[in-house]
Design an enzyme around this catalytic site. Structure first.
Site, PDB file in Angstrom:
ATOM      1  N   ARG A   1      -8.192  -0.236   5.450  1.00 23.36           N
ATOM      2  CA  ARG A   1      -7.368   0.804   4.925  1.00 23.36           C
ATOM      3  C   ARG A   1      -6.235   0.297   4.390  1.00 23.36           C
ATOM      4  O   ARG A   1      -5.600   0.812   3.143  1.00 23.36           O
ATOM      5  CB  ARG A   1      -6.899   2.060   5.765  1.00 23.36           C
ATOM      6  CG  ARG A   1      -8.288   3.055   5.972  1.00 23.36           C
ATOM      7  CD  ARG A   1      -7.922   4.064   6.974  1.00 23.36           C
ATOM      8  NE  ARG A   1      -6.778   4.652   6.155  1.00 23.36           N
ATOM      9  CZ  ARG A   1      -6.296   5.896   6.489  1.00 23.36           C
ATOM     10  NH1 ARG A   1      -6.548   6.367   7.690  1.00 23.36           N
ATOM     11  NH2 ARG A   1      -5.132   6.510   5.755  1.00 23.36           N
TER      12      ARG A   1
ATOM     13  N   ASP B   1       5.871   0.506  11.778  1.00 19.83           N
ATOM     14  CA  ASP B   1       4.564  -0.121  11.349  1.00 19.83           C
ATOM     15  C   ASP B   1       4.547  -1.666  11.707  1.00 19.83           C
ATOM     16  O   ASP B   1       3.293  -2.249  11.659  1.00 19.83           O
ATOM     17  CB  ASP B   1       4.352   0.106   9.761  1.00 19.83           C
ATOM     18  CG  ASP B   1       4.230   1.405   9.492  1.00 19.83           C
ATOM     19  OD1 ASP B   1       3.951   1.680   8.054  1.00 19.83           O
ATOM     20  OD2 ASP B   1       3.914   2.144  10.272  1.00 19.83           O
TER      21      ASP B   1
ATOM     22  N   CYS C   1      -2.972  13.061  13.165  1.00 17.17           N
ATOM     23  CA  CYS C   1      -3.524  11.853  13.172  1.00 17.17           C
ATOM     24  C   CYS C   1      -3.609  11.110  14.423  1.00 17.17           C
ATOM     25  O   CYS C   1      -2.750  11.751  15.324  1.00 17.17           O
ATOM     26  CB  CYS C   1      -3.278  10.829  11.848  1.00 17.17           C
ATOM     27  SG  CYS C   1      -1.900   9.990  12.327  1.00 17.17           S
TER      28      CYS C   1
ATOM     29  N   LYS D   1       0.850  -1.328   0.143  1.00 17.05           N
ATOM     30  CA  LYS D   1      -0.006   0.127   0.121  1.00 17.05           C
ATOM     31  C   LYS D   1       0.817   1.218  -0.005  1.00 17.05           C
ATOM     32  O   LYS D   1       0.617   2.172  -0.785  1.00 17.05           O
ATOM     33  CB  LYS D   1      -0.830   0.083   1.161  1.00 17.05           C
ATOM     34  CG  LYS D   1      -1.474   1.233   1.475  1.00 17.05           C
ATOM     35  CD  LYS D   1      -2.138   1.213   2.769  1.00 17.05           C
ATOM     36  CE  LYS D   1      -1.278   1.589   4.315  1.00 17.05           C
ATOM     37  NZ  LYS D   1      -0.972   3.040   4.522  1.00 17.05           N
ATOM     38  N   ASN D   2       1.934   1.284   0.749  1.00 17.03           N
ATOM     39  CA  ASN D   2       2.766   2.534   0.962  1.00 17.03           C
ATOM     40  C   ASN D   2       3.592   2.615  -0.246  1.00 17.03           C
ATOM     41  O   ASN D   2       4.160   3.640  -0.254  1.00 17.03           O
ATOM     42  CB  ASN D   2       3.391   2.299   2.189  1.00 17.03           C
ATOM     43  CG  ASN D   2       2.424   2.637   3.463  1.00 17.03           C
ATOM     44  OD1 ASN D   2       1.101   3.024   3.256  1.00 17.03           O
ATOM     45  ND2 ASN D   2       3.006   2.371   4.657  1.00 17.03           N
TER      46      ASN D   2
ATOM     47  N   ARG E   1       2.621  14.671  13.040  1.00 21.82           N
ATOM     48  CA  ARG E   1       2.877  14.324  11.728  1.00 21.82           C
ATOM     49  C   ARG E   1       3.208  15.674  10.881  1.00 21.82           C
ATOM     50  O   ARG E   1       2.209  15.869   9.659  1.00 21.82           O
ATOM     51  CB  ARG E   1       1.727  13.405  10.962  1.00 21.82           C
ATOM     52  CG  ARG E   1       1.984  12.021  11.749  1.00 21.82           C
ATOM     53  CD  ARG E   1       1.291  10.905  11.076  1.00 21.82           C
ATOM     54  NE  ARG E   1       1.799  10.456   9.993  1.00 21.82           N
ATOM     55  CZ  ARG E   1       1.363   9.503   9.303  1.00 21.82           C
ATOM     56  NH1 ARG E   1       0.344   9.125   9.490  1.00 21.82           N
ATOM     57  NH2 ARG E   1       1.871   9.126   8.400  1.00 21.82           N
TER      58      ARG E   1
END
Ligand code: EPZ
Length: 418
Positions: free
Chosen positions: A397, A305, A116, A22-23, A121
């Protein structure tokens, strides 16, 4: 809204297909804005964040066609409009359109992403990179207004600290900046290397991706490109921990151990066996779990992560584990939720001391962000009784069909309306 009902205690056995990262996909979708010719991305994960990013592209007039896991984006008719706050507020990665818009059109007006759950961030490094390449940057009512009426010019960008997103912004903008650009103290993550490979497929001239120093010869228009997205190392690490926490044995097809070296080392120290073959990574745990200490760091260190997922594993290890989070300032929201399952965790500033317990006990818990939500699913797989994980929109997500993949390996999970 939906939630997952998990009945723990089943050892996972079977094969899991690891998706595209995804990233890695998100910046590459934004990169389609850099050229009027089509960009085809294959191995595209089917996750909500990717759909959000593609929807944002269509807002800019980019046409997208999807054929199973391949997406073709065409920005010949792209127009430089304002990104609607309704889309931008959902996902910080929408900021990644800023560099391509300024580079291609000479101007951009993009909403500042909100903070977030995991931290403030800031975006200062993204803005600094564009300023070095000649853009003027102003903030106007919550919007970033960037202008480069004569186009961008190559420059030397020196980041005070490594940032994946800011490195990606710099890389994309530099491909259209006239002359040579240099990015010092660049992030070295595989998702940065993969973006560079995607840009090279579009004709960009980039050297040094994956090291602290990246050089770009920019200024030429980019042409049509085709690129296969790198496998998701965070998804792979998550399933490796699923095998470990249930005392099971999983074959992770497409996983690349070289992108998980720090994680592999930590898992082996904890008593997990990993062995790579040319097509997959085997992970098994049949003995005791040992508590070990980890510190999250930029790549190639232990990835932030996977911190929450690893913490779930340590809650049932023999002995104690000290987990220090150095990348984000508030990435321990999963700790009180793990506590509801009987975990014994003490927070001390940016460190968590986890004392292993004999067993976790199922309970209702709530997800707060993407990685915290999957950490609770992992804990539920090991907990006795039933664990109900609510707000699993966070999970969707970034993980494609996580519950279906786990059920196929023997987990007892049901997705039900909240
Ligand atoms: C990327 O976010 C990932 N997101 C995050 O994954 C991941 O947690 C993070 O990298 C760290 O690995 C995407 O790739 C879409 P950073 P990014 O810029 O690029 C500070 C997930 O779960 N910083 O490397 O935003 C920042 O506050 C998500 O998939 C500045 O100070 O991360 C942080 O402390 C969550 N100024 C540190 O750098 C800036 O301008 C690293 O952030 C930018 C960042």
């Amino acid at each position: 809204m939906e939630r997952l009902l998990i009945r723990g205690g089943h050892r996972l056995q079977g094969t899991v297909q690891i998706c595209g990262a995804k990233n890695a996909a998100l910046p590459q979708i934004a990169a389609s804005l850099l050229s009027a010719e089509p960009l085809t991305l294959t191995n595209m994960p089917d996750v909500v964040d990717v759909h959000t990013m593609v929807r944002l592209m269509t807002h800019y007039g980019v046409t997208s066609t999807r054929d199973s896991s391949s997406v073709t984006l065409k920005a010949d008719g792209a127009r430089n409009v304002e990104a609607p706050y309704d889309i931008v507020r959902r996902m910080r990665a929408t900021l990644l359109v800023l560099g391509p818009l300024v580079a291609r059109f000479g101007a951009a007006r993009v909403s500042l992403p909100g903070g977030c759950a995991i931290g403030a961030r800031p975006v200062d490094l993204h803005l600094k990179a564009l300023a070095v390449l000649g853009a003027t940057i102003d903030l106007d009512g919550g919007y970033i207004v960037a202008k480069a009426p004569n186009g961008l010019a190559g420059g030397r960008i020196v980041f005070g600290s490594p940032s994946i997103g800011a490195t990606q912004t710099a890389l994309m903008a530099a491909t259209l900046a006239k002359g040579e650009s240099e990015i010092m103290n660049a992030a070295r993550e595989p998702e940065v290397v993969d973006l560079a490979a995607c840009l090279a497929a579009m004709g960009a001239q980039i050297e040094g991706a994956g090291t602290h120093r990246i050089r770009v010869q920019g200024g030429q228009a980019l042409h049509a490109g085709r690129h296969e997205i790198v496998p998701d190392r965070i998804e792979a690490g998550t399933y490796a921990i699923a095998a470990a926490i249930t005392g099971g044995h999983l074959e992770l097809t497409g996983a690349r151990l070289e992108h998980l070296s720090a994680v592999g080392e930590a898992l082996e120290a904890a008593g997990v066996r990993l062995w790579p073959t040319d097509r997959w990574l085997m992970v098994a745990r049949d003995g005791a779990l040992r508590g070990i200490d980890i510190v999250t760091e930029p790549y190639p260190g232990f990835p932030t992560d996977l911190q929450a997922q690893f913490m779930a594993l340590m809650t049932i290890a023999d002995g104690a584990s000290m987990i220090r989070e150095t990348v984000f300032e508030n990435r321990f929201m999963h700790v009180p939720e793990l506590g509801r399952l009987g975990a014994n965790i003490t927070l001390q500033g940016t460190s968590a001391l986890v004392r292993g317990v004999k067993a976790l006990k199922g309970a209702p818990v709530m997800a707060t962000d993407l990685r915290a939500s999957v950490c609770l699913v992992l804990a539920g797989l090991a907990a006795g009784g039933e664990t109900a994980v609510s707000r699993i929109y966070h999970l969707d997500r970034g993980y494609e069909a996580l519950d279906r993949k786990l059920v196929r390996c023997g987990a007892d999970i049901r997705r039900v309306p909240e």
